[in-house]
Design a protein around this motif. Structure first.
Motif, PDB file in Angstrom:
ATOM      1  N   UNK A 175       3.515   8.851  -3.847  1.00  0.00           N
ATOM      2  CA  UNK A 175       3.314   8.006  -2.670  1.00  0.00           C
ATOM      3  C   UNK A 175       1.943   7.354  -2.767  1.00  0.00           C
ATOM      4  N   UNK A 176       1.927   6.037  -2.840  1.00  0.00           N
ATOM      5  CA  UNK A 176       0.646   5.344  -2.939  1.00  0.00           C
ATOM      6  C   UNK A 176      -0.139   5.517  -1.642  1.00  0.00           C
ATOM      7  N   UNK A 177      -1.377   6.014  -1.778  1.00  0.00           N
ATOM      8  CA  UNK A 177      -2.196   6.315  -0.606  1.00  0.00           C
ATOM      9  C   UNK A 177      -3.655   6.251  -1.026  1.00  0.00           C
ATOM     10  N   UNK A 178      -4.390   5.317  -0.451  1.00  0.00           N
ATOM     11  CA  UNK A 178      -5.790   5.127  -0.822  1.00  0.00           C
ATOM     12  C   UNK A 178      -6.748   5.890   0.084  1.00  0.00           C
ATOM     13  N   UNK A 179      -6.233   6.647   1.052  1.00  0.00           N
ATOM     14  CA  UNK A 179      -7.100   7.289   2.042  1.00  0.00           C
ATOM     15  C   UNK A 179      -7.959   8.394   1.439  1.00  0.00           C
ATOM     16  N   UNK A 180      -7.425   9.137   0.467  1.00  0.00           N
ATOM     17  CA  UNK A 180      -8.151  10.238  -0.180  1.00  0.00           C
ATOM     18  C   UNK A 180      -8.714  11.218   0.852  1.00  0.00           C
ATOM     19  N   UNK A 181      -7.875  11.630   1.774  1.00  0.00           N
ATOM     20  CA  UNK A 181      -8.304  12.555   2.821  1.00  0.00           C
ATOM     21  C   UNK A 181      -7.816  13.960   2.488  1.00  0.00           C
ATOM     22  N   UNK A 182      -8.727  14.893   2.163  1.00  0.00           N
ATOM     23  CA  UNK A 182      -8.298  16.254   1.821  1.00  0.00           C
ATOM     24  C   UNK A 182      -7.505  16.933   2.930  1.00  0.00           C
ATOM     25  N   UNK A 183      -7.644  16.465   4.166  1.00  0.00           N
ATOM     26  CA  UNK A 183      -6.896  17.060   5.273  1.00  0.00           C
ATOM     27  C   UNK A 183      -5.393  16.847   5.116  1.00  0.00           C
ATOM     28  N   UNK A 184      -4.989  15.875   4.293  1.00  0.00           N
ATOM     29  CA  UNK A 184      -3.563  15.613   4.080  1.00  0.00           C
ATOM     30  C   UNK A 184      -2.918  16.632   3.145  1.00  0.00           C
ATOM     31  N   UNK A 230       0.813  -1.213   0.000  1.00  0.00           N
ATOM     32  CA  UNK A 230       0.000   0.000   0.000  1.00  0.00           C
ATOM     33  C   UNK A 230       0.849   1.267   0.000  1.00  0.00           C
ATOM     34  N   UNK A 231       2.022   1.213   0.595  1.00  0.00           N
ATOM     35  CA  UNK A 231       2.846   2.412   0.699  1.00  0.00           C
ATOM     36  C   UNK A 231       3.881   2.558  -0.392  1.00  0.00           C
ATOM     37  N   UNK A 232       3.723   1.865  -1.518  1.00  0.00           N
ATOM     38  CA  UNK A 232       4.720   1.952  -2.591  1.00  0.00           C
ATOM     39  C   UNK A 232       5.004   3.414  -2.943  1.00  0.00           C
ATOM     40  N   UNK A 233       6.282   3.714  -3.140  1.00  0.00           N
ATOM     41  CA  UNK A 233       6.694   5.081  -3.453  1.00  0.00           C
ATOM     42  C   UNK A 233       7.629   5.074  -4.655  1.00  0.00           C
ATOM     43  N   UNK A 234       7.377   5.979  -5.588  1.00  0.00           N
ATOM     44  CA  UNK A 234       8.217   6.122  -6.779  1.00  0.00           C
ATOM     45  C   UNK A 234       8.731   7.551  -6.817  1.00  0.00           C
ATOM     46  N   UNK A 235      10.046   7.698  -6.898  1.00  0.00           N
ATOM     47  CA  UNK A 235      10.668   9.021  -6.962  1.00  0.00           C
ATOM     48  C   UNK A 235      11.138   9.283  -8.385  1.00  0.00           C
ATOM     49  N   UNK A 236      10.705  10.408  -8.933  1.00  0.00           N
ATOM     50  CA  UNK A 236      11.076  10.816 -10.284  1.00  0.00           C
ATOM     51  C   UNK A 236      11.893  12.100 -10.214  1.00  0.00           C
ATOM     52  N   UNK A 237      12.908  12.200 -11.060  1.00  0.00           N
ATOM     53  CA  UNK A 237      13.702  13.425 -11.132  1.00  0.00           C
ATOM     54  C   UNK A 237      13.695  13.934 -12.570  1.00  0.00           C
ATOM     55  N   UNK A 238      13.803  15.241 -12.724  1.00  0.00           N
ATOM     56  CA  UNK A 238      13.824  15.835 -14.059  1.00  0.00           C
ATOM     57  C   UNK A 238      14.949  15.215 -14.877  1.00  0.00           C
ATOM     58  N   UNK A 239      14.624  14.798 -16.085  1.00  0.00           N
ATOM     59  CA  UNK A 239      15.580  14.115 -16.961  1.00  0.00           C
ATOM     60  C   UNK A 239      16.422  15.158 -17.697  1.00  0.00           C
TER      61      UNK A 239
END
Length: 598
Positions: free
Chosen positions: A286-295, A260-269
């Motif tokens: 950052x993979x996050x299924x909560x969809x909480x606008x408070x975040x 659930x917490x998979x994270x992919x970091x991208x940098x300008x090529x």
């Protein structure tokens, strides 16, 4: 301080900056704001770095591919947009018996500095066409495209970065059929055990032109499986498998597709050759299924949520405090389908017409949307999304408004048609969906006034009911706006795998086949409109509204302007995002800001 930003501070941020500038690497594009990081709440997951594989690609795969792969053209709002920074596609010859198309690269470069050239194009052809299958029995697991109608090994010019592909029939997707999804030199190095990248390219070309079954077997195995994101670490076998030809490159993958917490970091090529280059140096997905606008503004700078009654007030507050709030969609349409396979009570066209005119679709949508009513504008087509190229023409020519216009009192129409009062209609819908449930209640109340009885056939898994031929007459469901003739055929063609209504039409089948072989974009649009009209004429679908999503952006960002559709509607626009106050990028001299083929 944002949690995700903390993860990018210190050594990781220094390493990213070092890779792009002062540590012996190539300098970042001039538009990049040094040290800038945007943290994104992301649906994910990332399962593969080969976006051309046939296996079902996730939203996360398409998001990452949109930023790390350059293409000859992309489809935006139903129109094809050429990318001449990547190259040009030209029809050299066309007849009823075939098509010859040249794919001519400009000067794109992989992120390791190796140029894209004829080897990459030849590998894309070999994987996508299956043209070597008969001679070698080698199978590439590529997604279906018009290349399936190309059997002859292309003519190529290695120095001009160009190939000519011969199709046995005209194909609609000739501009996009060649998808340079993976680097040929890396495939050659790893599959064939060759160290030198240029020698590896040559070996790939020779394996294809020589129909070398042994070499092609190794190449296909790597192409099919070697770019998968697997394991708890989420890392692929080697860094060179993460190479990019797009505006961003992958800097790291943390967590596998099942986490659930998979994270992919991208940098300008820094080696990207396109004229539209990013402002943000780093994106953290950052993979996050909560969809909480408070975040928003705490954990994330950008996020996407589905509109619900529970989050309406919070999002309205964000909008009133100058946060970015944009409504878009993922290319899915809420639709009411009528079953006409002979089992349903609505199989009789006269009965079906009376029932489908017994309710006001706008009122049904409004009641289902609640406070989010403005996010659900009415749609009047099932093959075009509002705003798409051709949508307005479909509204005019397909005749939806006339076909479903009430001619009198709905109760009197029912009586005149000889339909008994309280005739029951079984309405199938997803009982776990708040929108579908509310839409059913609104539909039931409206048709009751006309003397119909809408039976509650809601189910938490409506697809399983359809699959086994269970009981239902009408279904409230979401349909994807089809991108290809094959997708149209699956839902609306006779015997289509996803044809829930059971509707058949020889005329529609012929038009779908015609569309698949139409190369002119205007003719293709008009043929699609004609297909839409056959659906309207049968009165088997009542489009309601696109299924919306809400893109949210912190006040620290500007220009987060999503586009609709299934392919990266939010993440795909990240090249245009910029930190608040940063100068707006100017088009490179001589570039085409629009690029539209129309």
């Amino acid at each position: 301080m944002r949690a995700v930003r903390r993860a990018m501070s210190g050594a990781a941020a220094i390493a990213a900056a070092c890779a792009l500038a002062a540590c012996g690497g190539v300098a970042a594009p001039g538009t990049v704001v040094a040290g800038s990081v945007a943290a994104v709440a992301w649906e994910g997951p990332l399962t593969t770095l080969n976006p051309a594989v046939a296996a079902e690609r996730t939203a996360g795969d398409l998001d990452v591919a949109a930023l790390t792969r350059a293409r000859f053209a992309t489809v935006e709002s139903g129109a094809l947009v050429a990318n001449e920074d990547f190259g040009q596609v030209t029809i050299e010859e066309e007849s009823a018996g075939g098509l010859v198309v040249s794919y001519d690269l400009a000067e794109p470069v992989w992120s390791d500095g190796i140029a894209l050239d004829a080897a990459d194009l030849m590998l894309a052809w070999a994987a996508g066409s299956g043209g070597l299958r008969a001679a070698t029995d080698v199978e590439f697991a590529a997604a279906d495209t018009g290349l399936a109608l190309s059997e002859e090994v292309p003519a190529y010019d290695e120095f001009a970065r160009r190939i000519e592909v011969t199709y046995t029939e005209p194909v609609i997707d000739w501009q996009t059929a060649i998808d340079v999804a993976v680097p040929a030199h890396v495939v050659g190095q790893r599959a064939l055990g060759i160290d030198d990248p240029m020698a590896a390219k040559t070996a790939v070309i020779e394996a294809i032109t020589g129909r070398d079954a042994a070499a092609l077997e190794q190449i296909a195995q790597l192409w099919n499986e070697g770019f998968a994101v697997t394991g708890k670490g989420g890392l692929v076998a080697a860094d060179e498998l993460t190479l990019s030809s797009g505006p961003y490159a992958i800097d790291g993958i943390q967590g596998g597709p099942d986490e659930e917490g998979q994270k992919v970091t991208l940098v300008a090529n820094p080696r990207y050759t396109g004229t539209r280059t990013p402002a943000y140096e780093t994106l953290v997905l950052q993979r996050d299924a909560a969809e909480d606008p408070a975040d928003l503004g705490d954990a994330y700078d950008v996020m996407t949520v589905r509109p619900t009654g529970e989050n309406f007030d919070a999002i309205r507050t964000l909008e009133r405090t100058d946060h970015g709030v944009s409504i878009t969609d993922r290319g899915e349409l809420w639709t009411l389908l009528a079953r006409v396979d002979g089992v349903s009570k609505l199989s009789d066209p006269a009965v079906r017409a009376v029932f489908l005119r017994a309710f006001d679709r706008t009122d049904v949508t409004s009641a289902a949307a609640g406070a989010w009513e403005d996010a659900y504008p009415a749609a009047s087509a099932v093959l075009f999304a509002p705003g798409d190229e051709g949508y307005d023409i479909a509204q005019e020519d397909a005749g939806f408004a006339d076909a479903f216009r009430r001619t009198g009192d709905p109760a009197e129409e029912r009586i005149a048609a000889g339909i008994p009062e309280n005739s029951a209609v079984c309405v199938l819908y997803d009982s776990t969906s708040a929108f579908a449930t509310a839409a059913f209640e609104a539909l039931r109340a409206q048709v009751a006034e006309a003397g119909w009885a809408a039976a509650d056939c809601g189910n938490p898994d409506p697809a399983s009911v359809v699959e086994v031929g269970g009981e239902w007459d009408v279904q409230i469901t979401r349909l994807a706006i089809p991108a290809t003739p094959a997708e149209i055929d699956a839902v609306w063609g006779t015997g289509g795998a996803l044809n829930a209504t059971g509707a058949t039409s020889d005329a529609r089948d012929a038009l779908i086949d015609e569309l698949a072989h139409t190369t002119d974009p205007y003719a293709a649009r008009d043929t699609r409109v004609a297909i839409e009209k056959t659906i309207v004429d049968q009165m088997v679908a009542v489009p309601l509204a696109m299924d919306p999503i809400v893109a949210l952006a912190d006040t620290s960002l500007e220009a987060v302007l999503p586009r609709g559709g299934r392919v990266a509607p939010v993440i795909g626009t990240a090249v245009d995002w910029r930190p608040a106050g940063a100068p707006e990028p100017q088009p490179t001299e001589g570039s085409d800001e629009d690029g539209s083929l129309f």
